[in-house]
Write a protein that holds these residues in place. Structure first.
Motif, PDB file in Angstrom:
ATOM      1  N   ALA A  29     -20.686  11.708  15.607  1.00 35.86           N
ATOM      2  CA  ALA A  29     -21.873  11.558  16.517  1.00 35.86           C
ATOM      3  C   ALA A  29     -22.592  13.008  16.726  1.00 35.86           C
ATOM      4  O   ALA A  29     -23.474  13.087  16.869  1.00 35.86           O
ATOM      5  N   ARG A 231     -30.218   8.265   7.579  1.00 34.88           N
ATOM      6  CA  ARG A 231     -30.696   8.448   9.076  1.00 34.88           C
ATOM      7  C   ARG A 231     -31.792   7.427   9.468  1.00 34.88           C
ATOM      8  O   ARG A 231     -31.938   7.071  10.614  1.00 34.88           O
ATOM      9  N   CYS A 234     -30.456   4.032  10.197  1.00 30.03           N
ATOM     10  CA  CYS A 234     -29.821   3.991  11.318  1.00 30.03           C
ATOM     11  C   CYS A 234     -30.853   3.978  12.434  1.00 30.03           C
ATOM     12  O   CYS A 234     -30.903   3.030  13.521  1.00 30.03           O
ATOM     13  N   ASP A 235     -32.092   4.584  12.409  1.00 25.61           N
ATOM     14  CA  ASP A 235     -33.279   4.519  13.365  1.00 25.61           C
ATOM     15  C   ASP A 235     -33.600   3.100  13.333  1.00 25.61           C
ATOM     16  O   ASP A 235     -34.027   2.481  14.434  1.00 25.61           O
ATOM     17  N   ALA A 237     -32.009   0.472  12.498  1.00 25.46           N
ATOM     18  CA  ALA A 237     -30.955  -0.593  12.953  1.00 25.46           C
ATOM     19  C   ALA A 237     -30.908  -0.400  14.480  1.00 25.46           C
ATOM     20  O   ALA A 237     -30.787  -1.601  15.328  1.00 25.46           O
ATOM     21  N   THR A 238     -31.193   0.496  15.165  1.00 30.01           N
ATOM     22  CA  THR A 238     -30.912   0.911  16.640  1.00 30.01           C
ATOM     23  C   THR A 238     -32.209   0.200  17.166  1.00 30.01           C
ATOM     24  O   THR A 238     -31.930  -0.264  18.254  1.00 30.01           O
ATOM     25  N   ARG A 239     -33.311   0.289  16.589  1.00 30.52           N
ATOM     26  CA  ARG A 239     -34.512  -0.409  17.298  1.00 30.52           C
ATOM     27  C   ARG A 239     -34.413  -2.085  17.180  1.00 30.52           C
ATOM     28  O   ARG A 239     -35.015  -2.735  18.017  1.00 30.52           O
ATOM     29  N   LYS A 241     -31.711  -4.238  15.651  1.00 26.78           N
ATOM     30  CA  LYS A 241     -30.679  -4.746  15.470  1.00 26.78           C
ATOM     31  C   LYS A 241     -30.447  -5.897  14.561  1.00 26.78           C
ATOM     32  O   LYS A 241     -29.799  -6.821  14.557  1.00 26.78           O
ATOM     33  N   THR A 284     -23.042   6.113   9.789  1.00 27.00           N
ATOM     34  CA  THR A 284     -23.607   5.023  10.546  1.00 27.00           C
ATOM     35  C   THR A 284     -22.813   4.352  11.485  1.00 27.00           C
ATOM     36  O   THR A 284     -22.981   2.985  11.777  1.00 27.00           O
ATOM     37  N   GLY A 286     -21.653   2.594  14.586  1.00 24.79           N
ATOM     38  CA  GLY A 286     -22.562   2.154  15.632  1.00 24.79           C
ATOM     39  C   GLY A 286     -23.924   1.536  15.195  1.00 24.79           C
ATOM     40  O   GLY A 286     -24.564   0.750  16.137  1.00 24.79           O
ATOM     41  N   CYS A 287     -24.066   1.720  14.008  1.00 21.03           N
ATOM     42  CA  CYS A 287     -25.459   1.122  13.488  1.00 21.03           C
ATOM     43  C   CYS A 287     -25.090   0.155  12.654  1.00 21.03           C
ATOM     44  O   CYS A 287     -25.714  -1.229  12.445  1.00 21.03           O
TER      45      CYS A 287
END
Length: 374
Positions: A29, A231, A234-235, A237-239, A241, A284, A286-287
């Protein structure tokens, strides 16, 4: 940002790779984008170290002992649209696939321009009414096309597609999520902005449809482009799911854009493929839980290598069937029992069949592979 020469394999300075390896070993991270770029240029013992770190991460995120796969059949949208309601029909192809063990139908590609305005929705309804099967269909370009044909917004089209039976969306056609790269790869006059892909994927997630995510590599992009692409995924995916898996796909000769074929044949080295899969797994965390290998586009030795470097899933077996086997875009590329079990055996893994959503199929839907599946 300057595009690289076609499929140029770039090694990074040893001291940069060494420092980046120390950083990712301490905490993925906290690795900077510049360090991820350096890791994409790892070779030799540094590459082996990177791949070992990625496989250790895989073991923590997924079942460490299994190699997952889904039983599916591919259909080309344009071909499906021409099939009648009688022999061999679209419904017959779906039933044949389900009888052969498929739990997923994957349908991609545009409809002919003279198809009915609601042509995509009609196909969804026919497929899902034919048999109890998950329909994984319509890439972002087809979703935009469907909304345009019907004169409605993307959200409204996606709601209609979901209500008609669409289960999930292939996140293909992402290429590299950079406007300059996409413009270079796209045929003249074809829209290529990053928002053309991201807007549709996020809208699909928002209406309750999950999707895959992809990265196409080994063409005009640089390692920095690859990192930026991961990146951005991942952004999202974070928003939202909303991603089920990440698939890395090399550019190969048969999918090189037609307007570029005269000047280049795409290739990606085994070294680059291994480094990219390892970086994708570590970057990635966590994503994305699931990293899939594009077995149709790599030789068996390279598939073995990436399975030992962070990859947990081998994707679909791509049943062709006897009725109109050429109806799929990758006809003839069936992953047979011998090859499938070979990948698992060589990697010291146990095969586990999954659904599109990475759940366990119903007991009566399990494909029997001489006791090799659990």
């Amino acid at each position: 940002m300057v595009l690289r020469a076609w499929a140029t394999d770039r090694l990074a300075p040893v001291e940069q790779v060494t420092a980046a390896l120390a950083a990712v070993t301490a905490d993925p991270a906290d690795v900077s984008d510049e360090q991820w770029v350096a890791l994409l240029g790892a070779d030799g013992t540094a590459l082996e170290h990177l791949c070992a770190l990625a496989d250790t991460a895989r073991r923590r995120v997924t079942d460490p002992d299994t190699l997952t796969f889904v039983v599916n059949r591919n259909l080309d949208t344009a071909v499906a649209a021409t099939l009648p309601t009688r022999g061999p029909s679209l419904e017959d192809l779906v039933l044949e696939a389900v009888d052969g063990g498929a739990t997923e139908i994957c349908m991609q590609g545009p409809l002919p321009e003279d198809a009915p305005a609601d042509g995509y929705l009609r196909l969804i309804e026919r497929i899902t009414a034919a048999a109890p099967v998950h329909l994984h269909a319509l890439r972002p370009p087809e979703i935009r096309d469907g909304a345009r044909r019907m004169g409605i917004g993307i959200d409204d089209f996606l709601h209609s597609a979901r209500d008609a039976g669409l289960g999930s969306v292939p996140g293909t056609a992402a290429q590299i999520l950079d406007d300059e790269v996409r413009a270079a790869l796209a045929p003249p006059g074809v829209p290529s902005a990053v928002i053309e892909w991201t807007e549709v994927i996020e809208a699909a997630h928002q209406v309750g449809l999950f999707s895959t995510a992809t990265l196409l590599y080994g063409h005009l992009e640089t390692p920095a482009h690859q990192v930026d692409h991961l990146r951005l995924l991942c952004d999202i995916a974070t928003r939202t799911k909303g991603f089920s898996e990440l698939i890395l796909m090399p550019m190969v000769a048969q999918n090189t854009p037609a307007h570029l074929r005269a000047e280049a044949v795409a290739t990606a080295s085994t070294r680059e493929t291994r480094a990219l899969h390892a970086v994708a797994r570590l970057m990635t965390l966590g994503c994305f839980d699931h990293l899939q290998v594009a077995w149709t586009k790599l030789d068996a030795d390279t598939v073995d290598a990436v399975l030992a470097g962070g990859v947990d899933d081998i994707g679909g077996v791509l049943l062709d069937g006897v009725l109109l086997p050429q109806a799929g875009a990758e006809a003839g590329r069936v992953l047979d029992v011998e090859a499938l079990t070979g990948f698992a055996d060589r990697g010291g893994r146990i095969l586990r069949q999954r659904t599109t959503a990475y759940t366990d199929p119903a007991p009566d839907r399990l494909l029997r592979l001489d006791g090799a599946v659990r």
